[in-house]
Design an enzyme around this catalytic site. Structure first.
Site, PDB file in Angstrom:
ATOM      1  N   GLY A  32     -83.238   1.614  41.168  1.00 55.16           N
ATOM      2  CA  GLY A  32     -83.485   0.113  41.888  1.00 55.16           C
ATOM      3  C   GLY A  32     -83.078   0.206  43.224  1.00 55.16           C
ATOM      4  CB  SER A  33     -82.364  -2.081  45.818  1.00 53.84           C
ATOM      5  OG  SER A  33     -81.556  -2.979  45.192  1.00 53.84           O
ATOM      6  CD  GLU A  93     -84.214   8.864  40.502  1.00 54.78           C
ATOM      7  OE1 GLU A  93     -84.862   8.704  41.716  1.00 54.78           O
ATOM      8  OE2 GLU A  93     -83.765   9.939  40.486  1.00 54.78           O
ATOM      9  CE  LYS A 124     -81.029  -6.187  34.380  1.00 58.36           C
ATOM     10  NZ  LYS A 124     -82.036  -7.106  34.338  1.00 58.36           N
ATOM     11  CD  GLU A 151     -78.800  -5.888  48.726  1.00 58.60           C
ATOM     12  OE1 GLU A 151     -79.899  -5.600  48.828  1.00 58.60           O
ATOM     13  OE2 GLU A 151     -78.316  -6.934  48.842  1.00 58.60           O
ATOM     14  CD  GLU A 179     -87.226   1.086  49.424  1.00 63.70           C
ATOM     15  OE1 GLU A 179     -86.380   0.441  48.896  1.00 63.70           O
ATOM     16  OE2 GLU A 179     -87.980   1.928  48.767  1.00 63.70           O
ATOM     17  CB  CYS A 185     -88.727   4.557  45.041  1.00 63.58           C
ATOM     18  SG  CYS A 185     -89.085   5.368  43.383  1.00 63.58           S
TER      19      CYS A 185
END
Ligand code: NAP
Ligand code: MG
Length: 500
Positions: free
Chosen positions: A248-249, A270, A195, A251, A402, A304
């Protein structure tokens, strides 16, 4: 016929692709979403819609996963000779390289980054990743093991592909993140549903055409476009998926872990970072200034591993802050396709407001602006000036969280004691990367050992190679990308014991 009004500097080939009728790759065919829905793609340099792409939802996810399942359970890919699999990966690398300029244009247009950077960084690193992993296809092997249980056994391990892999990627290096995910999973013999990030689907959709051209069997890679909740969530939760690999994040990473619990699929992550950069007074100041500025400003800070906390010994603090601020002030903001561009816009309106919000919050809490600030001076597009903040304290949001933008907090330290600065550098929930700047060999290695981060750079920052494992300690993730280590993400080990 393509409309060149998207950006007059685009080649007609790229403009044609951008304005074409975009389709997802599912089960070997290029298809629209089952619902027929699409969503807009923006040019971050203007804020204008440049095209639309399919909006995958649960039904499309299910079709893609079913295709990948069939390709894994019944198809030739996991059973093919490693050499043949390696050749397909090499072919993908060649084809991406053949279209280097086109990919660099797509990346610049869609993400906002300078074309000049995409053509020397994003695309060549993508090519390298496929080539490097092509070589691994033939080198995956188990061991023979002597058993203490008795001499009359022959025991060995097989390293087998983990199965159907869901891969979910972000927008900061759209093509490269796709390569980091696809190349090792393919080398291991897995099948995939990838995706793409909603903000940057274009290079991944073009890559899907290349994967098809390179001769991957039907259903081995399926590429879908859609939103996190509508497409990402059902993909991460799908019962027929064996493994999810997410970038991604932090969260959303936690949501992925929950979604994966239903069938206990394997997970690698990651995630975010708040990487420290530690400058000792004996470091070469010229290279420190250039290097630490690029540690944070490369890719507009949308890395990141961006060096977003700059700890500088008080003896050289003013000199380094003045130098980094000077570099920041000289950076030319322009659309990525403009040849004069040194920094483009941020990727989205959302990201723009988020980063400006952080700068304002820092100022509100008492930080001083040494360069940049919340006003970009560019009249349209999602531009943020490279910003240097001083006078922060460790509890401020700008120091703890971040930002994922071109904003660095510079902090002086006076300790002669190295342990104290290591402790401050480690004072974060993250542990992705760090850099240390000194000419003192022993100090450099000592600090490198003390830093709780998956990557430590000495007198450099942001050096990547397909051979170097990359990933996070603490809440920066699980597992590693690249290098030999990434193979562990996509393989499982079977022990076979034969009574002789
Ligand atoms: P994000 O919101 O976490 O999105 C990443 C991906 O996950 C996107 O494809 C997103 O789809 C999808 N997603 C969102 N919600 C989901 C859900 N509930 N279930 C499944 N998938 C979901 O991150 P972002 O804001 O786009 O990107 C910036 C963040 O990524 C930063 O925090 C950065 O540190 C991190 N990052 C880390 C690395 C690394 O290597 N460690 C690399 C790049 C970025 P949509 O696109 O539709 O939102
Ligand atoms: Mg997002």
């Amino acid at each position: 016929m393509a409309t060149l009004s998207i950006d007059p500097r685009l080649s007609s080939r790229t403009a044609d692709f951008v304005s074409s009728d975009h389709r997802m790759l599912i089960d070997g065919r290029f298809v629209a979403a089952a619902s027929g829905k699409t969503f807009p793609v923006y040019n971050p340099a203007t804020g204008e819609v440049i095209t639309h792409v399919p909006e995958a939802e649960a039904e499309d996810v299910n079709r893609a996963v079913t295709a990948a399942r069939r390709a894994f359970d019944e198809g030739p890919w996991p059973r093919m000779s490693p050499s043949e699999r390696g050749r397909v990966l090499w072919k993908i690398a060649d084809l991406v390289e053949e279209h280097l300029e086109e990919f660099a244009e797509l990346e610049s247009l869609d993400n906002g980054k300078p074309f000049s950077v995409a053509r020397v960084a994003d695309v060549p690193l993508t090519v390298d990743m496929f080539r490097y992993m092509s070589g691994w296809a033939t080198k995956i092997s188990g061991k023979t093991l002597p058993l203490s249980a008795g001499y009359d056994y022959h025991s060995y391990t097989l390293r087998e592909p983990i199965g159907v892999v869901a891969q979910i990627i972000p927008w900061n290096f759209p093509l490269l993140m796709a390569a980091w995910k696809l190349a090792p999973a393919l080398a291991c013999g897995c099948t995939i549903v990838l995706k793409l990030a909603e903000q940057t689907p274009l290079s991944g959709l073009r890559l899907a055409q290349i994967l098809d051209e390179a001769g991957l069997p039907t259903g081995v890679v399926n590429v879908i476009t859609g939103y996190g909740e509508g497409a990402g969530a059902p993909l991460a939760a799908h019962e027929m998926v064996d493994k999810v690999a997410f970038t991604g994040s932090t969260e959303v990473g936690k949501l992925i872990v929950k979604a994966a619990a239903g069938n206990l699929k394997k997970v690698t992550l990651e995630l975010g970072g708040k990487s420290p950069v530690v400058v000792f007074p004996d470091a070469r100041i010229d290279s420190v200034i250039q290097g630490t500025a690029s540690a944070i400003f490369f890719n507009h800070g949308q890395c990141c591993c961006a060096g977003s906390r700059l700890y500088v010994h008080e003896k050289v603090f003013d000199e380094v802050v003045d130098g980094v601020s000077h570099v920041a002030n000289e950076i030319k903001l322009a659309p990525g396709m403009d040849p004069s561009c040194q920094m483009g816009p941020l990727v989205s309106d959302e990201q723009y407001h988020r980063v400006v919000g952080y700068i304002e919050s820092g100022i509100g809490e008492g930080a001083k602006v040494a360069a940049g600030g919340p006003v970009s001076g560019v009249d349209r597009g999602w531009f943020v000036r490279p910003t240097v903040l001083t006078n922060t304290n460790p509890r401020m949001k700008v120091v703890q969280e971040e930002i994922f933008g071109p904003v660095v907090c510079a902090v002086p330290f006076s300790d002669r004691e190295t342990d104290a600065i290591i402790k401050r550098a480690n004072d974060t929930i993250y542990g992705l990367a760090a850099s240390v700047w000194t000419q003192n060999l022993s100090l450099a290695h000592k600090v490198a050992r003390g830093l709780r981060a998956g990557t430590v750079w000495v007198n450099c920052h942001n050096v990547f190679d397909a051979s170097l494992p990359f990933g996070g300690y603490k809440q920066s993730g699980w597992g590693r990308e690249m290098g030999e280590e990434v193979l562990n993400n996509y393989l499982q080990t079977k022990a076979v014991t034969v009574a002789l």
